[in-house]
Design an enzyme around this catalytic site. Sequence first.
Site, mmCIF file in Angstrom:
data_model
loop_
_atom_site.group_PDB
_atom_site.id
_atom_site.type_symbol
_atom_site.label_atom_id
_atom_site.label_comp_id
_atom_site.label_asym_id
_atom_site.label_seq_id
_atom_site.Cartn_x
_atom_site.Cartn_y
_atom_site.Cartn_z
ATOM 1 N N GLU A 178 -3.790 3.429 -8.662
ATOM 2 C CA GLU A 178 -5.319 4.126 -8.591
ATOM 3 C C GLU A 178 -5.256 5.560 -9.283
ATOM 4 O OE1 GLU A 178 -8.070 5.711 -5.111
ATOM 5 O OE2 GLU A 178 -6.576 4.663 -4.807
ATOM 6 N N HIS A 210 -0.417 10.050 -3.141
ATOM 7 C CA HIS A 210 -1.958 10.191 -2.670
ATOM 8 C C HIS A 210 -2.863 10.857 -2.644
ATOM 9 C CE1 HIS A 210 -5.085 9.205 0.451
ATOM 10 N NE2 HIS A 210 -4.950 7.747 -0.334
ATOM 11 N N ASP A 244 -1.086 5.923 -6.352
ATOM 12 C CA ASP A 244 -1.576 6.648 -6.364
ATOM 13 C C ASP A 244 -1.650 7.599 -7.937
ATOM 14 O OD1 ASP A 244 -3.593 5.056 -4.792
ATOM 15 O OD2 ASP A 244 -2.632 6.256 -3.293
ATOM 16 N N HIS A 279 0.862 -1.411 0.049
ATOM 17 C CA HIS A 279 0.061 0.314 -0.170
ATOM 18 C C HIS A 279 0.820 0.856 -0.345
ATOM 19 C CE1 HIS A 279 -3.019 2.969 2.285
ATOM 20 N NE2 HIS A 279 -3.551 2.621 1.304
ATOM 21 N N GLU A 331 1.459 -0.460 -5.252
ATOM 22 C CA GLU A 331 0.126 0.248 -5.627
ATOM 23 C C GLU A 331 0.415 1.662 -5.736
ATOM 24 O OE1 GLU A 331 -3.676 2.160 -3.820
ATOM 25 O OE2 GLU A 331 -2.121 1.845 -2.680
#
Length: 333
Positions: A145, A56, A43, A14, A41
């Site tokens: 993401e 993020h 973002d 994460h 991951e």
Amino acid sequence: MTAPLDAKPIIIAHRGASGERPEHTLAAYKRAIEQGADYIEPDLVMTKDNVLVIRHENEISGTTDVANHPEFADRRTAKTIDGKPVVGWFTEDFTLAELKTLHARERLPQIRPANMGWLEERIATLDEALALLRGTKRRVGIYPETKHPSYFASIGKPMEKALVEALARAGFTGRDDPVFLQSFEVTNLKALRAMTSLRLVQLIGDEPPWDQTEAGSGMTVADMVSPDGLKAIAGYADAIGPYKLLIEPRDAAGQALPPTTLVADAHAAGLQVHAWTFRRENIFLAAGDRIGEDQAARGDAAAEYRRFLGYGVDGLFSDFPAEAVAARDMAER
């Protein structure tokens, strides 16, 4: 139920190994890879010159030293992002070259003071994260993401095409590739479904998707996690990424309650379940997993991992991938 492509539950780092390095830095991703994570991951947000960079949020005052750069003082501004007022510095107001002059900083200094010692990391691009994966000795996937895709589309910076093209340049185009694309929004994922065969993940939090709220569809979180809602999601996505409290709720005292039927219902709809987010500090754990009174102290995260693996989740997002990998491997013995 659709057979999962991954033989065992996957561990998604994460924001990288963000419990040990400032989040979304190459150092955090390198650490996660060393610790055995299956996926990293990133973002993604956009720059002024339309480059996908890894943060993020598009507002960067909390994760960079931008406030210490007098040359950018006049870039501080107020905007409305997903219906909420936000004041600060925004990636879309900077070129990539300008962002590269900034240094990344730890977002949770009170909880993770050791990460404050990492002072030389810069904002990374998606292309740089993909290049990092090309240099690994084992198969490590990527789980990007799209952040605030409706907002970026509204300012003339749609993210979908740029994301799919970047992944294609890295050789990722098909369903069997080690890639999941995730979003909290629905329209964004449906647009991606029309562009790519890569696997898609509908994130589900404690608020409805912003694009649905903005459109006045009336969609609620309860709708999304209902059997009918999950069947609808399965029409365009391959998995859901639910907030872990949608699987294991807590009472008013923070104690873990018996699990809901979400995992079984999602599996019945043909969806994998990748739950978020797992962290070891007491402040993030159910009351029964905390050790001592210090909110920043390490609790019994292994107990939480064991429960969720027992619920049958297909993946876990963790700030501490080494611990998640160890828990998964222990559960398989």
